[in-house]
Scaffold this active site. Sequence first.
Site, PDB file in Angstrom:
ATOM      1  N   LYS A 232       1.214  -0.097  10.553  1.00 25.51           N
ATOM      2  CA  LYS A 232       0.777  -0.676   9.282  1.00 25.51           C
ATOM      3  C   LYS A 232       0.360  -2.141   9.424  1.00 25.51           C
ATOM      4  CE  LYS A 232       3.064   2.614   6.278  1.00 25.51           C
ATOM      5  NZ  LYS A 232       3.778   3.462   7.267  1.00 25.51           N
TER       6      LYS A 232
HETATM    7  C1  LIG Z   1       3.637   4.795   7.344  1.00 17.76           C
HETATM    8  C2  LIG Z   1       4.004   5.453   8.613  1.00 17.76           C
HETATM    9  C3  LIG Z   1       3.528   6.744   8.939  1.00 17.76           C
HETATM   10  C4  LIG Z   1       2.669   7.557   7.985  1.00 17.76           C
HETATM   11  O1  LIG Z   1       1.380   7.002   7.838  1.00 17.76           O
HETATM   12  P1  LIG Z   1       0.401   7.549   6.700  1.00 17.76           P
HETATM   13  O2  LIG Z   1      -0.770   6.637   6.693  1.00 17.76           O
HETATM   14  O3  LIG Z   1       1.195   7.471   5.427  1.00 17.76           O
HETATM   15  O4  LIG Z   1       0.036   8.932   7.076  1.00 17.76           O
HETATM   16  C5  LIG Z   1       3.862   7.276  10.159  1.00 17.76           C
HETATM   17  N1  LIG Z   1       4.657   6.604  11.036  1.00 17.76           N
HETATM   18  C6  LIG Z   1       5.131   5.373  10.752  1.00 17.76           C
HETATM   19  C7  LIG Z   1       6.001   4.703  11.741  1.00 17.76           C
HETATM   20  C8  LIG Z   1       4.810   4.748   9.546  1.00 17.76           C
HETATM   21  O5  LIG Z   1       5.292   3.526   9.265  1.00 17.76           O
END
Ligand SMILES: *Cc1c(COP(=O)(O)O)cnc(C)c1O
Length: 453
Positions: A111
């Site tokens: 993210k």
């Molecule tokens: C947010 C997150 C996901 C999921 O990502 P999406 O964009 O919601 O599909 C998967 N793994 C981790 C470690 C995350 O922080």
Amino acid sequence: MKYVSTRGQTASLGFCDAVATGLAPDGGLYLPETLPQFTASDLACFAPLGYAELCFEFLKLFATDIPPVTLHEIINRSYTKFAHPDIAPIVKLDDRTSVLELFHGPTLAFKDFALQLLGNLYEHQCAVRHQTINVLGATSGDTGSAAIHGLLGKPGTAIFILYPDGRTSPLQERQMACTGAHNVYALAVDGSFDDAQAALKDIFADQTFRTHHRLSAVNSINLARVLAQCVYYLYAYLRLPAATRNETEFVVPTGNFGNVLAGWMLQKMGVPIHSFKVATNQNDILHRLFTTGDYRVSSVVPSLAPSMDIQVSSNFERFLYLSVGRDAAKVREVMNTFKTTGGYKFANFNRDTFSASRCTDAEIPGIIKSVYGRYGYIVDPHTACGFVDLSKDRPSLVLATASPAKFPDTIISAIGIEPKDPSLEALKARPLKKHLIKAEPAAIRAFIDKHAV
Ligand SMILES: *Cc1c(COP(=O)(O)O)cnc(C)c1O
């Protein structure tokens, strides 16, 4: 470039306004009016570029209302806090299996790629509009800390993140509450994540309060997040061996469908990625959708991969809009039926180049152990879900969405080794500054009234 809503009942906006707005007034999500098309010669020009340069070449096609010099500077700053020189390195495990490591940003999860950039875009907007901005969000883990680190210390901004007291992992809490930044408020709510979310909804529904504080939401539906994420797919595609890059399946641990959607959109821009696997945990709404055409909510069961514990994958709406030929009336029909009945059964679901897998909590530790045994490589519990069912027909590139160091308990119980990261070790020594607060809108409003910029 203009941005249109997936529900088709809102005027189109420029990039900056679409980013600032978040959710469109008609309830839809913003998407580019057209998708640019890359040719083989464009891709050849992109191939030698470093991460930030590539990001600039890509985003300048979308952020057309930011002067290129300014955009370049914003992007350069957004990728300076990554701990690896390649930003998104590929690690080859064997001839058929590689990992794209997306966890070298400041909070050790993918993210950061979007939220470092979004923080700088917000700062830019504050400066050009001579305004301040207050960001409010609720988190059960990764999003909150990535958003906080995107806005850390930025003039003209404050960020308030609600999280359920005692229910995030201790390291996740430290990433939010040990920053020492003057503009960050980690609000530990006396209640569950749902209580925090309910309070948040109530506050955002109060238009007067919202306008008064120029309150902005941090959530996974922001247009800038999806576009920022397209870049690491492009970067990875260009770094795969030329002989296999058009054959490789990209395997993406998925919750809200934001990450994998970005890869698919890039494919629709002419980058010949072969296919995508949507890897869910035991909360498998997307696995059910892609295998049966039935999109239906069920209750969330907490798992070892908590950032994928979702009930509804909000970014699915963007896929739907593009895959039904931008038919906004169809999107409205599906989303309204889904909202009122809790599901929608597609007669002819077009899964395009997607397949799906599902991984239960009972399987995750065994996968961590077997990947470690075979390759000496440690995957975090989210990434582990990607390994459950790799293709036998073609090479796989698994996206590693978080560092194993964020989830020491699961890793220790699987292989008896404690994964460590220097940035997390440093956090353990820093004072924790959190604000305990009742899960009541009035208490949260009063706190924001006191601390907003
Ligand atoms: C947010 C997150 C996901 C999921 O990502 P999406 O964009 O919601 O599909 C998967 N793994 C981790 C470690 C995350 O922080």
